[in-house]
Design an enzyme around this catalytic site. Structure first.
Site, short mmCIF file in Angstrom:
data_model
loop_
_atom_site.label_atom_id
_atom_site.label_comp_id
_atom_site.label_asym_id
_atom_site.label_seq_id
_atom_site.Cartn_x
_atom_site.Cartn_y
_atom_site.Cartn_z
N ARG A 93 0.81 -1.24 0.00
CA ARG A 93 0.00 0.00 0.00
C ARG A 93 0.84 1.28 0.00
NH1 ARG A 93 -2.93 -3.24 3.41
NH2 ARG A 93 -4.66 -4.20 2.29
N LYS A 149 3.03 11.77 -11.00
CA LYS A 149 2.16 10.89 -11.80
C LYS A 149 2.92 9.61 -12.11
CE LYS A 149 -0.92 14.11 -14.10
NZ LYS A 149 -1.42 14.60 -15.40
N GLU A 209 10.26 19.20 -24.61
CA GLU A 209 9.52 19.50 -23.36
C GLU A 209 10.07 20.76 -22.70
OE1 GLU A 209 6.79 18.08 -22.60
OE2 GLU A 209 6.83 16.02 -23.38
N LYS A 239 7.65 23.58 -14.06
CA LYS A 239 6.70 22.48 -13.80
C LYS A 239 6.35 22.43 -12.31
CE LYS A 239 5.40 17.73 -14.44
NZ LYS A 239 5.47 16.49 -15.20
N GLU A 266 -4.46 17.88 -10.42
CA GLU A 266 -5.09 18.28 -11.68
C GLU A 266 -6.60 18.45 -11.51
OE1 GLU A 266 -3.27 16.22 -14.91
OE2 GLU A 266 -4.55 17.18 -16.36
N ARG A 320 -2.64 22.21 -13.92
CA ARG A 320 -1.72 21.22 -14.50
C ARG A 320 -1.99 20.94 -15.97
NH1 ARG A 320 0.76 16.63 -10.57
NH2 ARG A 320 1.76 16.04 -12.50
N ASN A 375 0.02 20.30 -20.74
CA ASN A 375 -0.40 19.53 -21.93
C ASN A 375 -0.28 20.32 -23.22
OD1 ASN A 375 -1.10 16.90 -21.51
ND2 ASN A 375 -3.12 17.22 -22.43
N HIS A 388 0.18 18.61 -26.44
CA HIS A 388 0.10 17.17 -26.20
C HIS A 388 -1.16 16.52 -26.77
CE1 HIS A 388 3.64 17.73 -23.83
NE2 HIS A 388 3.64 16.49 -23.41
N HIS A 446 -0.32 13.43 -28.75
CA HIS A 446 -0.83 12.09 -28.39
C HIS A 446 -1.59 11.48 -29.55
CE1 HIS A 446 -0.75 13.12 -23.82
NE2 HIS A 446 0.36 12.52 -24.20
N HIS A 464 7.99 10.48 -28.17
CA HIS A 464 6.98 11.35 -27.58
C HIS A 464 7.30 12.83 -27.83
CE1 HIS A 464 4.06 12.85 -24.73
NE2 HIS A 464 5.02 13.45 -24.04
N1 LIG Z 1 4.80 10.81 -15.27
C1 LIG Z 1 4.78 11.85 -16.05
O1 LIG Z 1 4.42 12.96 -15.65
C2 LIG Z 1 5.25 11.72 -17.46
C3 LIG Z 1 5.49 12.86 -18.23
C4 LIG Z 1 5.99 12.69 -19.52
C5 LIG Z 1 6.25 11.41 -20.02
N2 LIG Z 1 5.99 10.31 -19.23
C6 LIG Z 1 6.27 8.96 -19.70
O2 LIG Z 1 7.67 8.84 -19.94
C7 LIG Z 1 7.89 7.79 -20.85
C8 LIG Z 1 8.98 8.21 -21.81
O3 LIG Z 1 10.14 8.44 -21.06
P1 LIG Z 1 11.57 8.63 -21.77
O4 LIG Z 1 11.44 9.51 -22.93
O5 LIG Z 1 12.51 8.95 -20.68
O6 LIG Z 1 11.85 7.18 -22.40
P2 LIG Z 1 12.47 5.82 -21.83
O7 LIG Z 1 12.37 5.72 -20.38
O8 LIG Z 1 11.87 4.72 -22.66
O9 LIG Z 1 13.98 5.98 -22.26
C9 LIG Z 1 14.32 6.09 -23.62
C10 LIG Z 1 15.43 5.11 -24.00
O10 LIG Z 1 16.66 5.63 -23.52
C11 LIG Z 1 17.34 4.63 -22.75
N3 LIG Z 1 18.09 5.37 -21.75
C12 LIG Z 1 17.64 5.95 -20.62
N4 LIG Z 1 18.61 6.65 -20.04
C13 LIG Z 1 19.71 6.49 -20.80
C14 LIG Z 1 21.02 6.99 -20.72
N5 LIG Z 1 21.41 7.82 -19.75
N6 LIG Z 1 21.91 6.63 -21.68
C15 LIG Z 1 21.54 5.81 -22.70
N7 LIG Z 1 20.29 5.33 -22.84
C16 LIG Z 1 19.40 5.67 -21.89
C17 LIG Z 1 16.27 3.74 -22.22
O11 LIG Z 1 16.78 2.46 -21.91
C18 LIG Z 1 15.31 3.72 -23.41
O12 LIG Z 1 15.76 2.79 -24.37
C19 LIG Z 1 6.56 7.49 -21.50
O13 LIG Z 1 6.08 6.27 -21.04
C20 LIG Z 1 5.65 8.63 -21.03
O14 LIG Z 1 4.30 8.22 -20.88
C21 LIG Z 1 5.51 10.46 -17.98
#
Ligand SMILES: NC(=O)c1ccc[n+]([C@@H]2O[C@H](COP(=O)([O-])OP(=O)(O)OC[C@H]3O[C@@H](n4cnc5c(N)ncnc54)[C@H](O)[C@@H]3O)[C@@H](O)[C@H]2O)c1
Length: 365
Positions: free
Chosen positions: A121, A143, A185, A225, A235, A242, A246, A249, A253, A266
């Site tokens: 939990r 999130k 971003e 942020k 939100e 919040r 977007n 986005h 999306h 993304h």
């Molecule tokens: N929680 C939130 O508020 C929020 C906001 C925006 C995006 N997201 C989520 O984030 C995700 C995307 O995250 P991302 O863009 O970080 O992608 P990711 O976590 O998939 O990383 C991208 C790639 O880079 C590699 N990688 C990571 N760090 C590295 C490093 N230092 N050196 C070499 N390779 C590395 C990873 O293994 C992966 O292959 C999505 O699922 C999206 O929904 C969440």
């Protein structure tokens, strides 16, 4: 190098501090020590890319803590992976007093954050974001969650990390397209909340992992942020709040959904979305054609797309926009620019205008 001060995010329950560079290194070592005090347990969650390339980091900082390694990529963000992390925690004797250290990009952050939110939990976790996107966006705001086959981020919880440690060394190994996706971003943050950040990006030469100004830009982006999250933690705001995060986005999306999350990163889809949001704002008389061109020019400096690579179906894009989670009572909710550096939310039902804008970036009937 200039010292980058820590940033406090003021939240209703637990506060969260973001530490940068050498401070982050020291604070992380301290957090590991405290997490293990009184025989308490901790574990690390990461992905295969990082486990392979950052062996020295894991050894030096975590000194033999159990390491749960998941496959990299969006396809890992599932309930099954949360189960894997939870069972790893059971196997290693973690209880309600234990801590998770989450080392990775947004995928590992979202999924392991959700594992921390639900294991027994809820246990505390720390995030060490390793992509630029995770440093400026996904690690902040609490999130967490995973995807279902029916859609992205459909299961999740608000659960803030106890602290975030930003170590820019990680960016040295990040592929260039992933770095640029994070820049989208940062540009978004400037556009919606801080004209001076946008202008600073325009006036600097192109930022890269080793650039002396990068850490300051990351901190400014985090601060934008953080301010928005503090004002609207869950939100709940009827307008703005919040949802402003977007910007671009709803369009982005839709592109990701129509292309099955395989064609655009993304941040790349968001870049096209930012252009569409800018053009919409221009049509509403909020910003000028010159300002739209400035946004396009900045995105292009980071090799980000400002139109679709290949034509996509207008009908599919609009249908995807209508399914967006941010819509309210069946009405599209979009974020527009009031000016460069200031955004707002609006309800929207002028589909002919949307079609015209989509056509401009290469969508077809
Ligand atoms: N929680 C939130 O508020 C929020 C906001 C925006 C995006 N997201 C989520 O984030 C995700 C995307 O995250 P991302 O863009 O970080 O992608 P990711 O976590 O998939 O990383 C991208 C790639 O880079 C590699 N990688 C990571 N760090 C590295 C490093 N230092 N050196 C070499 N390779 C590395 C990873 O293994 C992966 O292959 C999505 O699922 C999206 O929904 C969440």
């Amino acid at each position: 190098m200039m010292h980058t001060p820590a940033l406090d995010i003021r939240l209703s329950n637990t506060p969260c501090t973001v530490y940068f560079a050498s401070d982050a290194q020291a604070a992380l070592v301290d957090a590991v020590r405290k997490a293990l005090e009184g025989n308490r347990k901790a574990a690390i969650v990461t992905d295969e890319h990082l486990a392979a390339s950052q062996e020295g980091f894991f050894r030096n900082v975590f000194e033999g803590l159990p390491l749960c390694v998941l496959p990299p990529g969006e396809s890992t963000k599932t309930l099954a992976s949360v189960g894997r992390v939870a069972r790893f925690c059971v196997e290693h004797g973690l209880d309600r007093t234990s801590t998770l250290f989450v080392v990775g990009g947004g995928v590992i952050g979202d999924l392991a954050g959700f594992a921390a939110a639900s294991y027994q939990r809820g246990i505390p976790y720390y995030h060490i974001p390793t992509t630029l996107l995770a440093m400026v966006d996904s690690s902040l705001g609490g999130k967490t969650g995973v995807n279902l086959p029916e859609g992205k981020n459909l299961v999740g919880a608000f659960h803030h990390p106890s602290a975030i440690f930003i170590l820019p060394e990680f960016l040295k190994t990040l592929p260039e397209n992933e770095f640029n996706a994070g820049m989208a971003e940062i540009i978004k943050a400037g556009l919606l909340g801080d004209l001076s950040l946008f202008e600073a990006l325009e006036s600097k030469d192109v930022l890269h992992a080793q650039h002396a100004d990068l850490l300051g830009v990351i901190r400014t982006s985090c601060a934008i942020k953080a301010r928005i999250v503090e004002d609207d933690e869950r939100e709940g705001a009827a307008a703005a709040g919040r949802a402003l995060l977007n910007l671009g986005h709803t369009f982005g999306h839709a592109i990701e959904s129509v292309t099955g999350y395989t064609v655009y990163l993304h941040g790349e889809a968001v870049a096209i979305g930012l252009m569409l949001a800018a053009r919409l704002s221009q049509d509403l008389g909020k910003i000028t054609a010159e300002e739209v061109a400035r946004i396009g020019a900045l995105l292009k400096r980071y090799q980000l797309p400002t139109r679709l690579h290949d034509p996509l179906s207008m009908e599919h894009l609009l249908a995807a926009m209508q399914r967006d989670k941010k819509n309210r009572a069946g009405e599209l909710r979009l974020v527009i620019l009031e000016s460069l550096g200031e955004a707002n939310t609006i309800s929207w039902d002028d589909y002919p205008l949307l079609k015209r804008l989509w056509a401009e970036v290469g969508a077809v009937y």
